[in-house]
Design a protein around this motif. Structure first.
Motif, short mmCIF file in Angstrom:
data_model
loop_
_atom_site.label_atom_id
_atom_site.label_comp_id
_atom_site.label_asym_id
_atom_site.label_seq_id
_atom_site.Cartn_x
_atom_site.Cartn_y
_atom_site.Cartn_z
N MET B 334 -3.46 64.25 26.01
CA MET B 334 -2.12 64.03 25.44
C MET B 334 -2.20 64.22 23.93
N PRO B 335 -1.31 65.00 23.34
CA PRO B 335 -1.30 65.08 21.88
C PRO B 335 -0.89 63.72 21.29
N THR B 336 -1.48 63.39 20.17
CA THR B 336 -1.16 62.12 19.50
C THR B 336 -0.70 62.40 18.07
N ILE B 337 -0.07 61.40 17.48
CA ILE B 337 0.24 61.46 16.05
C ILE B 337 -0.90 60.74 15.32
N VAL B 338 -1.50 61.44 14.38
CA VAL B 338 -2.59 60.84 13.61
C VAL B 338 -2.11 60.66 12.17
N ARG B 339 -2.16 59.44 11.67
CA ARG B 339 -1.78 59.18 10.28
C ARG B 339 -2.95 59.55 9.39
N LYS B 340 -2.68 60.39 8.43
CA LYS B 340 -3.77 60.82 7.55
C LYS B 340 -3.98 59.80 6.44
N SER B 346 1.34 61.17 5.44
CA SER B 346 1.27 62.49 6.07
C SER B 346 0.61 62.31 7.42
N TRP B 347 0.82 63.27 8.28
CA TRP B 347 0.32 63.13 9.65
C TRP B 347 -0.10 64.47 10.20
N THR B 348 -0.88 64.41 11.24
CA THR B 348 -1.28 65.63 11.93
C THR B 348 -1.35 65.32 13.41
N ILE B 349 -1.62 66.34 14.21
CA ILE B 349 -1.69 66.13 15.65
C ILE B 349 -3.15 65.91 16.08
N GLY B 350 -3.35 64.89 16.89
CA GLY B 350 -4.67 64.64 17.46
C GLY B 350 -4.61 64.75 18.97
N GLU B 351 -5.63 64.22 19.61
CA GLU B 351 -5.75 64.41 21.06
C GLU B 351 -6.36 63.17 21.69
N ALA B 352 -5.78 62.74 22.78
CA ALA B 352 -6.34 61.58 23.50
C ALA B 352 -6.51 61.95 24.97
#
Lengths: 421, 421
Positions: B334-340, B346-352
């Motif tokens: 599942m794509p996740t929201i990652v707080r940078k 700012s944020w990027t897409i992560g993975e779980a």
């Protein structure tokens, strides 16, 4: 030698709206340019502020802050629910007003409110004649209920109307998505205890067959449970879901409000709940549909974030016109919105006598409600539609609308006595 | 010879949001450019659509209409509350899915929902291994409750949060204007039966001492009537009024919801009312203050007109990322929201992994609630604030937001049998 300038008193009265501060902005900005008006003193909490000699000096507010009033909901100086008695019944109140006005060189009185308030304004306008105090008195229309006579519509109403139409459209989209396996009926309660103008505005969201709301319950139409439930059932069968707008004033034939019909709390006390849960429970019990309900309450009349641009402009314009009327030497009048006879909606400012406005309630005509009593007619739509047109967004910071809070500095009291409200 | 393309199945699941269609937009727009995916078939009413072989052919929708999904609340294809049992408990459901997928050449499965839905997605991802059907399965996060683990926040939450913060600010301005002679207490009920994330968002409106809301009632903090009433009273004494946000999940120490605490209707039936009127009545009875209350219900999660731009962007991004993950050959993620870790948000897409997400609820940490239990801490504010930033207005016509309604054409059924839900 230039003419002597006098101060003006401005007060907000009754329930506040998303745009009454836009009217205040119109009054103050125009008065600042007036050849006759010196300072505008605002009543702290409306007319109570005059009686208590709690006068806010608006000249202490920056140009920027006054301009920001146009984008700020609520009553920036405080409002009140307080109706002056007649001169005969309570002469002391009027003597007090004269005492305070005299002390602060106030000869202009601007009163911003609904029907009750225009009655107060009318009484104050008679101070000159009856008590020998020269005062110019202008009423300024405001009410979410849209029940003021003569004016085509009342500033404050258009924004509530927009909020209600937008909200029922959005919630109905939601319910429709879920209806196959979950909630089938949604009930949204709106204001309007005596007239269905606000409930009718929900009908604007229905632009084609099948659109929500499918049912509107008006105070003007006696509630018939059987007919209502039948309509809910046929709507769910046809469209898969049913979205309902109910006025807080919806009532049975004998005048009993649905909201008051029998709910008691654990202690046996009659509960003053909303009408939405009553209607929703009725549906659940008789038809078994899963339901949700919302009560908009103050959110609807405070929702400056989705105010109607037309409403904001009209609210400003009546404030501006009030000062221009005073400058022109008029008394005991109220600016009105006049719908022009043009194909595309347009309007201008007119004028009504306070004595014709005071205590008259404009009811919704029966011809604005469909024959079955559950919807609005094309004629109603034509009347309502232009009032919600245009968006007038406030500015945002950190994701939140930036609403101005004024300094609201009181001027020094000059009258030696206090006055008990 | 080019690689053979397969079709994809996309479904919306559980309660809808103001931005889940933005995710659908991200999925469909990205899939239309994919080298591996042929058509996207959307489940009519979620997973039920797959079981019933009711598949919507999204390729029939215009580019413009798909783009308009980004601005349209609710679930455009219909959603459902339906949880697949485990493979062991109900193999027939999985066999049916394979039958339908096979018949329509579907080898990609995108499931857009909350914790329960990620559990379903995880189960479907095992079809390849356990039942020999090759499927690529990607979960896509969505929930207004913000209770999904691993992801920094869940798409859908930011917009509810913004609605709640804006609404309590506006209503509180209104109450403050009237408090001298009328309503002194306002209670606003918000969603979140198990976690206080949405209620906490109301706290964002309080930017300086004295700002509303003055009290937040969280599900995480056992309700103490005495302490609560004392706080209401001291707030009214200090500020003249009191604005309260209450979570529908607010409960006593023994777990009884306040909303369920004893209200019966005229027939003695337990009434499923809201918590707001219960709290308001409590204040009226014990302290005598005049009150008003609102229940936001679906309005809060459908309010696309005041959606958070950050939320819209993230909702789109997880849809886009889901297709990119599938294109990259990933499965059961599942794509996740990652707080940078930047000063400015700012944020990027992560993975779980789906197995790590399924059925885990992210609770609100105690450190996000002030010691007295009635407000949010600075740390909580720092977490929540960026999620409501930015406005992303829909377009309007005749004063109303223009939300798209798709054609939603079903493709021809190929499987001979029906399946009973």
């Amino acid at each position: 030698m230039p003419k002597k300038k006098y101060n003006a008193f401005y007060a907000q009265s009754g329930g506040v709206t998303a745009v009454i501060n836009a009217t205040a902005c119109g009054v103050i900005e125009t008065a600042r340019k007036s050849m006759n008006i010196n300072k505008v003193y605002a009543g702290r909490n409306g007319i109570i502020g005059a009686l208590r000699e709690e006068l806010i000096d608006t000249s202490k507010e920056s140009k920027k802050d006054i301009a920001a009033l146009k984008y700020t909901p609520s009553g920036a100086f405080g409002s009140c629910r307080y109706k002056l008695k007649s001169l005969e019944e309570n002469k002391a109140e009027y003597e007090r007003l004269i005492e305070v006005f005299k002390a602060h060189d106030i000869r202009y009185f601007f009163y911003n409110g609904g029907g009750d308030s225009q009655d107060t304004a009318n009484k104050v306008s008679q101070l000159g004649e009856k008590m020998g105090y020269p005062i110019t008195c202008i009423g300024i229309p405001k009410t979410v209920d849209n029940d003021l006579p003569i004016t085509d519509n009342s500033p404050g109403f258009g924004s509530v109307a927009k909020y209600v139409a937008v909200s029922i459209r959005e919630a109905a989209f939601d319910v429709r998505s879920m209806a196959e396996s979950s909630t089938k009926v949604f009930v949204m309660e709106v204001m309007g205890r005596h007239a269905g103008w606000i409930a009718a505005a929900g009908g604007l969201a229905c632009e084609k067959e099948g659109d929500a709301p499918h049912i509107i319950l008006f105070p003007e139409i006696a509630f018939n449970k059987e007919k209502f439930l039948k309509k809910v059932q046929s709507t769910v069968k046809k469209h898969g879901y049913c979205a309902i707008v109910v006025s807080e004033g919806a009532a049975y034939k004998d005048g009993t409000f649905l909201a008051d019909a029998g709910t008691v709390d654990a202690f046996g006390h009659k509960q003053l709940g909303g009408v939405a849960p009553v209607v929703a429970n009725m549906i659940k019990e008789e038809l078994g549909y899963k339901y949700h309900w919302a009560v908009c309450d103050y959110l609807q009349r405070a929702a400056r974030h989705i105010a109607s641009e037309t409403d904001v402009e009209q609210a400003y314009a009546v404030g501006q016109a009030a000062v221009e009327f005073a400058d022109a030497g008029k008394n005991a009048v109220m600016p009105t919105i006049v719908r022009k006879n043009t194909k595309k909606y347009s309007w201008t400012i007119g004028e009504a006598k306070l004595e014709d406005v005071a205590n008259v309630e404009k009811k919704m005509p029966r011809k604005y409600i469909t024959r079955n009593g559950f919807g609005i007619t094309e004629e109603c739509r034509e009347y309502l539609q232009p009032l919600i047109v245009g968006e007038s967004y406030p500015s945002y910071k950190n994701g939140l609308p930036q609403y101005v809070e004024l300094k609201n500095e009181l001027i020094k009291k000059k009258v030696k006595t206090n006055f008990e409200i």
